[in-house]
Every structure is written in C-alpha cells, then in structure tokens.
Design an enzyme around this catalytic site. Structure first.
Site, PDB file in Angstrom:
ATOM      1  N   ARG A  17      -3.577  -9.968   5.308  1.00 34.54           N
ATOM      2  CA  ARG A  17      -3.940 -10.081   3.888  1.00 34.54           C
ATOM      3  C   ARG A  17      -2.740  -9.634   3.064  1.00 34.54           C
ATOM      4  O   ARG A  17      -2.346  -8.463   3.145  1.00 34.54           O
ATOM      5  CB  ARG A  17      -5.160  -9.194   3.640  1.00 34.54           C
ATOM      6  CG  ARG A  17      -5.776  -9.285   2.253  1.00 34.54           C
ATOM      7  CD  ARG A  17      -7.001  -8.371   2.176  1.00 34.54           C
ATOM      8  NE  ARG A  17      -7.623  -8.416   0.867  1.00 34.54           N
ATOM      9  CZ  ARG A  17      -7.228  -7.679  -0.170  1.00 34.54           C
ATOM     10  NH1 ARG A  17      -6.230  -6.830  -0.045  1.00 34.54           N
ATOM     11  NH2 ARG A  17      -7.855  -7.784  -1.329  1.00 34.54           N
TER      12      ARG A  17
ATOM     13  N   LYS B 206       0.815  -1.224   0.000  1.00 40.57           N
ATOM     14  CA  LYS B 206       0.000   0.000   0.000  1.00 40.57           C
ATOM     15  C   LYS B 206       0.840   1.262   0.000  1.00 40.57           C
ATOM     16  O   LYS B 206       2.016   1.249   0.308  1.00 40.57           O
ATOM     17  CB  LYS B 206      -0.993  -0.026   1.177  1.00 40.57           C
ATOM     18  CG  LYS B 206      -2.151  -1.001   0.888  1.00 40.57           C
ATOM     19  CD  LYS B 206      -3.255  -0.963   1.908  1.00 40.57           C
ATOM     20  CE  LYS B 206      -4.350  -1.973   1.512  1.00 40.57           C
ATOM     21  NZ  LYS B 206      -5.393  -2.091   2.529  1.00 40.57           N
TER      22      LYS B 206
HETATM   23  C1  PT1 Z   1      -8.016  -4.473   3.325  1.00 46.22           C
HETATM   24  C2  PT1 Z   1      -8.257  -4.477   1.912  1.00 46.22           C
HETATM   25  C3  PT1 Z   1      -9.349  -5.281   1.448  1.00 46.22           C
HETATM   26  N1  PT1 Z   1      -7.528  -3.743   1.017  1.00 46.22           N
HETATM   27  C4  PT1 Z   1      -9.812  -5.966   3.648  1.00 46.22           C
HETATM   28  N2  PT1 Z   1     -10.096  -6.014   2.322  1.00 46.22           N
HETATM   29  C5  PT1 Z   1      -7.851  -3.784  -0.292  1.00 46.22           C
HETATM   30  N3  PT1 Z   1     -10.569  -6.688   4.525  1.00 46.22           N
HETATM   31  C6  PT1 Z   1      -8.918  -4.579  -0.737  1.00 46.22           C
HETATM   32  C7  PT1 Z   1      -3.029   2.236  -1.088  1.00 46.22           C
HETATM   33  O1  PT1 Z   1      -3.019   3.114  -0.209  1.00 46.22           O
HETATM   34  O2  PT1 Z   1      -7.055  -3.737   3.846  1.00 46.22           O
HETATM   35  N4  PT1 Z   1      -8.794  -5.206   4.139  1.00 46.22           N
HETATM   36  N5  PT1 Z   1      -9.639  -5.294   0.109  1.00 46.22           N
HETATM   37  C8  PT1 Z   1      -7.038  -2.941  -1.265  1.00 46.22           C
HETATM   38  N6  PT1 Z   1      -7.280  -1.541  -1.049  1.00 46.22           N
HETATM   39  C9  PT1 Z   1      -6.267  -0.588  -1.105  1.00 46.22           C
HETATM   40  C10 PT1 Z   1      -6.334   0.536  -0.282  1.00 46.22           C
HETATM   41  C11 PT1 Z   1      -5.178  -0.772  -1.934  1.00 46.22           C
HETATM   42  C12 PT1 Z   1      -5.282   1.464  -0.274  1.00 46.22           C
HETATM   43  C13 PT1 Z   1      -4.142   0.156  -1.954  1.00 46.22           C
HETATM   44  C14 PT1 Z   1      -4.167   1.268  -1.111  1.00 46.22           C
HETATM   45  O3  PT1 Z   1      -2.121   2.094  -1.910  1.00 46.22           O
END
Ligand code: PT1
Length: 302
Positions: free
Chosen positions: A269, A235
């Site tokens: 995850r 992230k």
């Molecule tokens: C998470 C999650 C998810 N993250 C759960 N499900 C994502 N339960 C998808 C960035 O800042 O943390 N928990 N499903 C992916 N989402 C992101 C959010 C991807 C922020 C990248 C960023 O780069």
C-alpha cells in the site's frame, strides 16, 4: 484426461482475487494506491478532499501502475480523531461511485464501519480494507453479505492512543495469533477463507523496533496461508530512523516497499506509485520472477 484441479487456500496457487467483478492478480506483487479523502490525512494534508481532485489523483495513480485504489475517509494515523459514519459516507461515496465506473482496477474502501462498507459496495467498491479486522459490531455479517474480499489488519489499541506505550511479549507471535483468531472468526461467520487478506498493521500500536522486527520476520506471516498486505509508505518509522519529515520520505518508502515484496508481501500500500512500480519491476527483472515466495507459502508441484 481432465485438467488438474486448482488448489485452493493458498495465495500462490490461487493468484486471482475476484473484487466484485474486477480481478486482482496476486501472481505478481500488487500495488495499492492510497487515496485519502480526509481533511486531516497525515501526509497529503487533505489535498484530495475535493471529489474532483481525488478522482484526478486516482486516475494518475492507475496511469502510473496502481493495481487497486484504496479510498479512505477517516484518518487512522496515530492521534487521529474518529468521525461519524455519515461524515465518512459523505466523503468517500461520491469518489468511489465515479472511480468504480472510470477505472479498470478495483477500488477498496478503508473503513471499519458496516454502514460505510455497505454504501461503498453499493457504489461499486470491490474490496474492504478494515484496520479493525471486522471487530466492529455487525462488520463480520456485513462482509459476508457483501461477498467481497477483506483485509484484516492488526492494531493494538485505537488510533487516538495506540502509540502511547505499545508493549508485546513477542510481537510476531502475538500478531500472528490475533490474525489467526480473526481468520477463524471470519470463517465461522461464513466468509470464505479465500476472500481473506492479512496485514500486520505497521505503525498501529508498534514502536520502531516492533515495526522493524515485523518486517524482518514477515515471511512467518506466510503460515497464515493468506496474501499479506503491507503499508509502510511515509510512516513515522522512517522519521525515526532517518530523521526526515513526512514530505521527504519517498526514497525510504520505496526501499521499504521493495523490502516487503522480497519478504513475501503480496500487496504493498503506497502513496508514490510510479517510483515504487519502477523499483519493483527492476528487482523482478533481476530475480527473473514476478513474485517472491514467503518461506512457508509453497505449493510447487501441486
Ligand atoms: C495499513 C494502513 C491502512 N495504514 C492497511 N490499511 C494506514 N490495510 C491506513 C505513522 O506511524 O498499514 N494497512 N490504512 C495509515 N495509518 C498510519 C499509521 C499512518 C501509522 C501513519 C503512521 O506515521
């Protein structure tokens, strides 16, 4: 003399979660392998959007030690556009159907849409992972009917705009209050408390400082009396701290996963299963235990 009754309502005392017939052992830190079947995924760039390639990648993650595979057909990264339920179903269902038969570990579906939840459960999914924490109309009722465990995640705003100007008076306090409210809504809707998993939602309407404070204070989430899931893999907070592009965030992702586990996370995850598994195993060997307790999750002597 009869055996002592198993205490309910606490992750450490109730270590096995039934994911639609497949057990998930939460007595140790559990790895959730990420399987994106989106053409616009933030880090895989849609590499796994062809069903055959997606299944192949999931099998590889299981081989490397994944305990559950999370299949998502809608990107929720900052700035992502929403897709229709029909499109999400078209992307994830063929993959879930094959995987549910082919792998021994449970498959979860990363969705907020009741139609997708239902189709995924029909195809063999054993867990619902909802970044909206069942706030979509009909989602609470659907999960109650499906009888599957569900991960309730916190998000401020919506993916398209959530990183514009996230603000909190007290980031941990507000997220705890939100998750407590969602747990109560689930219980009121008839979903048993012991099917609930909570997630602070790293990167979902949070600044770098918010994310760092959340991880530092993760043990406070133990007060919710539910297993905590954490997603930090690749992230942008890593980009912000280290100045690295998404393709070069492996080492920091492993460090953050280990940090989350030591702060009491039950499920991490991740994209990179093997390096994370090795780091966790090594730390477990040093600590002489398979799971770190969060400060408030304590049922010693029960
Ligand atoms: C998470 C999650 C998810 N993250 C759960 N499900 C994502 N339960 C998808 C960035 O800042 O943390 N928990 N499903 C992916 N989402 C992101 C959010 C991807 C922020 C990248 C960023 O780069």
């Amino acid at each position: 003399m009869t055996a002592p009754e198993v205490t309910q309502g606490n992750a450490d005392c109730r270590p096995v979660l039934d994911c639609g017939g497949k057990p998930l052992d939460l007595g140790r830190v559990t790895l959730m392998g990420i399987l994106n079947v989106t053409p616009d995924s933030f880090s895989d760039g849609g590499a796994f959007s062809v069903p055959e390639r997606a299944v192949e990648h999931a099998l590889a993650m299981v081989e490397e030690g994944a305990d559950i595979i999370d299949v998502g057909g809608e990107s929720t990264r900052p700035g992502a556009q929403a897709v229709t339920a029909a499109e999400e179903i078209r992307r994830v269902i063929p993959v879930i159907r094959v995987l549910a038969q082919a792998i021994p570990v449970p498959v979860s579906v990363d969705t907020s849409k009741p139609e997708v939840m239902r189709a995924a459960a029909d195809a063999g999914a054993g867990m619902i992972n909802d970044v909206m924490a069942l706030r979509t109309a009909g989602a609470l009722e659907t999960v109650r009917e499906l009888g599957l465990p569900v991960c309730l995640m916190h998000m401020q705003g919506e993916p398209r705009s959530m990183q514009r100007n996230p603000t909190y008076r007290d980031v941990v306090g507000e997220i705890l209050a939100f998750l407590r409210e969602r747990i109560d809504a689930c219980v009121a809707a008839g979903i048993p408390r012991d099917r609930l998993i909570v997630d602070p939602g790293f990167g979902f309407g949070k600044t770098v400082e918010h994310n760092l404070e959340l991880l530092r204070r993760l043990p406070e989430f133990g007060t919710l009396q539910a297993p905590v899931l954490v997603g930090l893999s690749r992230k942008s907070l890593i980009g912000a701290v280290l100045g690295l592009p998404v393709g070069e965030r492996l080492h920091a992702s492993v460090a953050l996963a280990l940090c989350a586990a030591q702060q009491g996370a039950a499920i991490v995850r991740v994209h990179d299963v093997r390096p994370t598994r090795e780091a966790l195993r090594m730390a477990e060997a040093v600590a002489g235990r398979r799971r770190w307790r969060s400060a408030t999750m304590d049922c010693e002597g029960q």
